[in-house]
Design a protein around this motif. Sequence first.
Motif, PDB file in Angstrom:
ATOM      1  N   GLN A  37       0.875  -1.173   0.000  1.00  0.00           N
ATOM      2  CA  GLN A  37       0.000   0.000   0.000  1.00  0.00           C
ATOM      3  C   GLN A  37       0.912   1.222   0.000  1.00  0.00           C
ATOM      4  O   GLN A  37       1.508   1.565   1.022  1.00  0.00           O
ATOM      5  N   PRO A  72       3.079  -0.145   4.259  1.00  0.00           N
ATOM      6  CA  PRO A  72       2.398  -1.274   4.883  1.00  0.00           C
ATOM      7  C   PRO A  72       2.123  -2.332   3.816  1.00  0.00           C
ATOM      8  O   PRO A  72       1.855  -2.003   2.658  1.00  0.00           O
ATOM      9  N   THR A  74      -0.354  -5.564   3.110  1.00  0.00           N
ATOM     10  CA  THR A  74      -1.583  -6.185   3.595  1.00  0.00           C
ATOM     11  C   THR A  74      -1.785  -7.554   2.958  1.00  0.00           C
ATOM     12  O   THR A  74      -1.173  -7.885   1.950  1.00  0.00           O
ATOM     13  N   GLU A  75      -2.684  -8.333   3.571  1.00  0.00           N
ATOM     14  CA  GLU A  75      -2.940  -9.678   3.064  1.00  0.00           C
ATOM     15  C   GLU A  75      -3.889  -9.688   1.870  1.00  0.00           C
ATOM     16  O   GLU A  75      -3.998 -10.702   1.186  1.00  0.00           O
ATOM     17  N   LYS A  79      -6.910  -1.680   1.260  1.00  0.00           N
ATOM     18  CA  LYS A  79      -5.981  -1.035   2.197  1.00  0.00           C
ATOM     19  C   LYS A  79      -6.401  -1.231   3.650  1.00  0.00           C
ATOM     20  O   LYS A  79      -5.589  -1.071   4.555  1.00  0.00           O
ATOM     21  N   ASN A  80      -7.651  -1.592   3.886  1.00  0.00           N
ATOM     22  CA  ASN A  80      -8.129  -1.817   5.245  1.00  0.00           C
ATOM     23  C   ASN A  80      -7.995  -3.268   5.687  1.00  0.00           C
ATOM     24  O   ASN A  80      -8.372  -3.596   6.814  1.00  0.00           O
ATOM     25  N   SER A  81      -7.471  -4.129   4.823  1.00  0.00           N
ATOM     26  CA  SER A  81      -7.268  -5.528   5.230  1.00  0.00           C
ATOM     27  C   SER A  81      -6.090  -5.591   6.205  1.00  0.00           C
ATOM     28  O   SER A  81      -5.338  -4.627   6.363  1.00  0.00           O
ATOM     29  N   ALA A  82      -5.927  -6.722   6.836  1.00  0.00           N
ATOM     30  CA  ALA A  82      -4.920  -6.868   7.895  1.00  0.00           C
ATOM     31  C   ALA A  82      -3.507  -6.623   7.374  1.00  0.00           C
ATOM     32  O   ALA A  82      -3.120  -7.146   6.328  1.00  0.00           O
ATOM     33  N   GLU A  83      -2.748  -5.816   8.116  1.00  0.00           N
ATOM     34  CA  GLU A  83      -1.337  -5.610   7.794  1.00  0.00           C
ATOM     35  C   GLU A  83      -0.563  -6.838   8.257  1.00  0.00           C
ATOM     36  O   GLU A  83      -0.721  -7.293   9.393  1.00  0.00           O
ATOM     37  N   ASN A 111       2.947  -9.951  11.291  1.00  0.00           N
ATOM     38  CA  ASN A 111       1.821 -10.786  11.690  1.00  0.00           C
ATOM     39  C   ASN A 111       2.285 -11.851  12.696  1.00  0.00           C
ATOM     40  O   ASN A 111       3.469 -12.144  12.821  1.00  0.00           O
TER      41      ASN A 111
END
Length: 175
Positions: A37, A72, A74-75, A79-83, A111
């Motif tokens: 991101q 960042p 992410t999965e 962009k709001n998914s888990a970092e 993670n």
Amino acid sequence: MASNSIKLPLILLLTIFITSKAELGQLKETNMTLYFQDWSGGPNSTVLQITGHQDGPLSFAKFGSVFVTDDPITEAFDKNSAEIARAQGIYVTSALDGKISHVLISVIFTNEDSKGSTLEIQGASPQFERVREVAVVGGTGKFRLARGYATFETIHFDLAVHYVVIQCNVTILHY
């Protein structure tokens, strides 16, 4: 006498290599998809130009421009998914015509499953190609002694807010 003095260090050296390999376990192959991101403007920028023309938009195609990044990862695309990690490193526009950048990126996993493990990515990246391939040259923790390759593909680009999503597909061998 000289022959015996050479044999002992050689035997010790071979013992170290044999013992070290035994501790690594089996070689594994891992494939993963990561989403960088990337914000190149605004108050929450994750990319900063540190050399080259710095007035106005970033000059990715200007020879000699150097950038630092802390994106960042992410999965998922959102962009709001888990970092799951951070992409920290530098890249340099290294071709006179501005078409190649050289990337040096550490993917630092945050993670729970891989926290603290890293992948080291390096190589010449033809930045205006749809898919760019670079080498994975190392890793630590869960990805100890990683080697392989990664591809970068820009899958979303919003110039108005300086926001890019880069899909990174990684294939590695590691212990």
